[in-house]
Write an enzyme that holds these catalytic residues in place. Sequence first.
Site, short mmCIF file in Angstrom:
data_model
loop_
_atom_site.label_atom_id
_atom_site.label_comp_id
_atom_site.label_asym_id
_atom_site.label_seq_id
_atom_site.Cartn_x
_atom_site.Cartn_y
_atom_site.Cartn_z
N THR A 55 1.92 -0.76 -4.25
CA THR A 55 0.48 -0.66 -4.53
C THR A 55 0.24 0.17 -5.80
OG1 THR A 55 -0.10 -0.82 -2.19
CG2 THR A 55 -1.68 0.28 -3.61
N TYR B 94 -5.37 5.36 6.26
CA TYR B 94 -5.92 4.08 6.71
C TYR B 94 -7.11 4.26 7.65
CZ TYR B 94 -2.29 1.13 4.65
OH TYR B 94 -1.49 0.45 3.77
N GLU C 128 -0.47 -5.23 -6.20
CA GLU C 128 0.89 -4.90 -5.78
C GLU C 128 1.87 -5.51 -6.77
OE1 GLU C 128 -1.30 -5.74 -3.24
OE2 GLU C 128 -1.32 -3.72 -2.42
N HIS D 111 -0.11 8.69 4.90
CA HIS D 111 -0.68 7.38 4.55
C HIS D 111 -1.25 6.68 5.78
CE1 HIS D 111 -1.58 4.93 1.19
NE2 HIS D 111 -1.12 3.85 1.74
N CYS E 199 -8.65 -2.13 -1.72
CA CYS E 199 -7.69 -1.01 -1.80
C CYS E 199 -7.83 -0.39 -3.18
CB CYS E 199 -6.27 -1.54 -1.58
SG CYS E 199 -4.97 -0.39 -2.10
N GLU F 134 -2.12 -5.82 4.76
CA GLU F 134 -1.78 -4.43 4.50
C GLU F 134 -2.06 -3.55 5.72
OE1 GLU F 134 -3.91 -2.00 1.65
OE2 GLU F 134 -2.00 -1.59 0.68
N CYS G 27 -4.42 6.60 -3.51
CA CYS G 27 -4.02 7.46 -2.37
C CYS G 27 -2.52 7.61 -2.24
CB CYS G 27 -4.56 6.90 -1.06
SG CYS G 27 -6.06 5.97 -1.21
N CYS H 210 -9.78 4.45 4.41
CA CYS H 210 -9.99 3.33 3.48
C CYS H 210 -10.36 2.05 4.21
CB CYS H 210 -8.78 3.13 2.58
SG CYS H 210 -7.35 2.35 3.36
FE1 SF4 Z 1 -4.93 1.38 -0.62
FE2 SF4 Z 1 -5.85 2.44 1.63
FE3 SF4 Z 1 -3.35 2.95 0.82
FE4 SF4 Z 1 -5.47 3.98 -0.45
S1 SF4 Z 1 -4.84 4.41 1.67
S2 SF4 Z 1 -3.65 3.06 -1.38
S3 SF4 Z 1 -6.93 2.32 -0.31
S4 SF4 Z 1 -4.18 0.98 1.46
FE FE Z 2 -1.53 0.91 1.48
#
Ligand code: SF4
Ligand code: FE
Length: 490
Positions: A189, A294, A255, A290, A98, A453, A102, A297
Amino acid sequence: MKTAKEYIDSLRELNTRVYMFGEKIDNWVDHPMIRPSINCVAMTYALAQMPEYEDLMTATSNLTGHKINRFAHLHQSPEDLVKKVKMQRLLGQVTASCFQRCVGMDAFNAVFSTTYEIDEKYGTDYHERFRKFLIYVQDEDLTVDGAMTDPKGDRSKAPHDQADPDMFVHVVERREDGIVVCGAKCHQTGSINSHWHIFMPTIAMGEADKDWAVSFACPSDTDGLYMIYGRQSCDTRKLEDGKIDVGNAKFGGQEALVVLDHVFIPNEYIFLNGEYEFAGMMVERFAGYHRQSYGGCKVGVGDVLIGAAALAAEYNGVEKASAVKDKLIEMTHLNETLYSCGIACSCEGCPTKAGNYQIDLLLANVCKQNVTRFPYEIVRLAEDIAGGLMVTMPSEKDFSSNTVVGKNGETIGDVCNKFFAAKEGVSTEDRQRIMRFLENMCLGAAAVGYRTESLHGAGSPQAQRIMIARQGNIAAKKELAKRIAGITED
Ligand code: SF4
Ligand code: FE
């Protein structure tokens, strides 16, 4: 735009208060348990400097016309939304982790559009304040944390009904020049390595929750704000000397519990203050962005995991076995399905009233719902291919140990290298490395980002199911069925 080095140097100038294992950490930038997460965010700066990634990693600001890092961009088209997902896949591939930045990007886009609509209704000037703040962020190329999840206490009770009012971030004092806030954000995060934070509510609220309906920005080292670092599975391996047992020596996620202890927020950084009916809009939009994220990422991290499983099979000499090939096909199929969802909700994006683009909310929630499941199956297949060695192998110190144990003078290192040899031409160390890397991703420190996560980040599965129920439009589907079945009555 900042270089990776400038980003890391800029963190050293902050007086962010960080605690770990019950103690204050002064040099948190170089702390071996924290630094991998800083390296991850640094990659968002490093890749933006590379000509081959310019199109994905940078954008032209609609606010200033300046070239900026895409992580600070307001999406201007479905194409921008697609590029965001591709950028996240790229970073997942490069870090296997991660990379944290983001949450700020998703907060920018959610707060930008929501403040516009609050102002429209109430004649407030939140949107203008936010624009000014974002221009500063873009021009300074700052990393900003998007903080949403409150501790929530008794889940059956609204914020104002909690025995402890701090279970949700709230206003404790209103002054002429600003507000004073208390509360905390959990499993946050990327908090320690961000320059600033944006705080947003975590649930829809009613009139009695007015003091809890608050959104604002503040520097990470502002007076009264501190962070308590979260543990990860096998995290203290990062404190060991070696570089193999840790699995991923360079990158990792992060985190923390972020506490607001009577923090003063000047008016210019307040973006929601009592307009409780907009709390839900802000939450829904941030979560939607968000959940789209996902589909990028986790797919990038999945690419690395599939590659690691394929390497493990190759080192064991079984890469041609049809059962192994089929498992790799299944992993790829699942991973690309997640990507398809991320791309689809982006292509179907539409403009908000404020002008920036939002993803299709139904498809973004379907994306994240799949993310709550498929990575678990991908991990299961990776463990299947890898074999038990990924959790039973002696330590790297054993592999290099000169302690004599054998009748013919063999050392511990000799014995380990003899019995853990793989197919000819593959060094035992490479096999060790791939097994430890798989362990790290499937159930070690990186599993925080790839597994748990995937389930709970951006909202737990039930949160998406509520949104899918709301957006699924079953009534229209019933009409389709009625028409073809020849049912005419209401
Ligand atoms: Fe982390 Fe993925 Fe969230 Fe970006 S989108 S902060 S990489 S979990
Ligand atoms: Fe996340």
